[in-house]
Design an enzyme around this catalytic site. Structure first.
Site, short mmCIF file in Angstrom:
data_model
loop_
_atom_site.label_atom_id
_atom_site.label_comp_id
_atom_site.label_asym_id
_atom_site.label_seq_id
_atom_site.Cartn_x
_atom_site.Cartn_y
_atom_site.Cartn_z
N GLY A 8 0.83 -1.21 0.00
CA GLY A 8 0.00 0.00 0.00
C GLY A 8 0.86 1.25 0.00
N TYR A 161 -15.04 -4.92 7.00
CA TYR A 161 -13.90 -4.11 7.46
C TYR A 161 -13.54 -4.45 8.91
CZ TYR A 161 -10.90 -0.11 8.34
OH TYR A 161 -9.81 0.67 8.66
N LYS A 165 -10.17 -6.49 10.27
CA LYS A 165 -9.19 -5.83 11.13
C LYS A 165 -9.05 -6.56 12.46
CE LYS A 165 -7.85 -2.59 8.35
NZ LYS A 165 -6.50 -2.66 7.76
#
Ligand SMILES: NC(=O)c1ccc[n+]([C@@H]2O[C@H](COP(=O)([O-])OP(=O)(O)OC[C@H]3O[C@@H](n4cnc5c(N)ncnc54)[C@H](O)[C@@H]3O)[C@@H](O)[C@H]2O)c1
Length: 263
Positions: A8, A161, A165
């Site tokens: 990323g 999400y 996580k």
């Protein structure tokens, strides 16, 4: 010179870590969908394998640090992509580059999770079990089911999400014993809201915008990506030599407000 692999690396926190590591005199190998040394799609098993192969060939099989920043926010459709990148993209790189890290000097890895990991309990959740079993098909099927059900349709991205996580944090901690014995440190950073393109896209999403806007911490502002990069640089450095298997929140006080009695 330290060799640091950053996923990323083209945007947001990954780009800030890249700048910070370059300024600190490191050699950086960035991985991203675009604008990176290695172009790879971490949402697929083939893309992950290609990324790992490319890192091994560029580094000669020896790296010193790995920072997993690549990720997608809850606004991204389809929600299955969020689960695939945030969990499977990170864990594949951790496991695939572990041997290369073992060859490094004072090696360590950092995974960027989120304080969303702890906003609800995933105790006994079949979704969490599927992540930790490495069953990507089952995870994607459960996220698809959430996206199809009327009651959870608008929350499927958030479910993907938060669960990804939570699970990636657990997966890192599960590796603490083996990685510690190999003298490779592995820590997790859990940011609150950070001013990046991901956050800005979330703010514009009608499903999540208001919730993200309300997510203001006691310090009264969001973090800058450079502040998270500074923490990651610290965790990778000699002053954090005894930090391992730890989850470090960097959230302006959000976690303390949300869970004052749990730590
Ligand atoms: N911004 C926040 O408020 C916030 C808060 C907590 C956690 N996080 C997490 O921090 C990490 C970094 O996010 P950011 O805010 O800097 O976002 P960002 O969108 O600025 O950067 C994420 C990067 O990941 C890359 N990426 C996405 N999918 C990919 C794929 N399939 N293969 C390869 N690369 C891919 C993107 O191209 C992008 O460059 C993410 O894991 C995110 O979930 C962000």
């Amino acid at each position: 010179m330290k060799t640091v692999v950053i996923t990323g690396a083209a945007s947001g926190m990954g780009a800030a870590v890249r700048q910070r590591m370059l300024a600190d005199g490191c050699r950086v190998i960035g991985i991203d969908l675009r604008d990176a040394d290695i172009l790879a799609d971490l949402s697929t098993p083939q893309g992950r394998a290609a990324a790992i192969d490319a890192v091994l060939s560029r580094s000669g099989g020896r790296i010193d640090q790995l920072v997993c920043c690549a990720g997608l926010g809850p606004h991204v459709d389809p929600a299955t992509l969020v689960a695939s990148v945030n969990y499977f993209g990170a864990v594949a790189l951790l496991d695939g580059l572990f041997e290369a890290l073992r060859q490094g000097s004072d090696p360590c890895a950092v995974v960027v999770s989120s304080n969303s990991a702890t906003l609800q309990s995933w105790e006994g959740s079949p979704l969490r079990d599927a992540y930790l079993a490495g069953d990507e098909a089952a995870v994607r099927a459960m996220v698809e089911a959430a996206a199809a059900a009327q009651a959870t349709r608008d929350q499927a991205g958030y479910i993907a999400y938060a669960s990804s996580k939570h699970a990636v944090t657990a997966a890192a901690r599960q590796r603490a014993a083996a990685w510690g014995q190999a003298s490779v440190r592995l820590n997790v950073v859990a940011p609150g809201a950070v001013e990046t393109p991901l956050l800005r896209a979330g703010l514009e999403d009608p499903r999540y915008g208001d919730a993200i806007r309300d997510f203001l911490p006691p310090l009264g502002r969001r973090a800058q990506p450079e502040e998270v990069a500074a923490l990651i640089a610290f965790l990778c450095g000699p002053q954090a030599a005894y930090m391992h298997g730890n989850v470090v929140f960097i959230d302006g006080g959000l976690d303390a407000v949300q869970r004052p009695l749990t730590f």
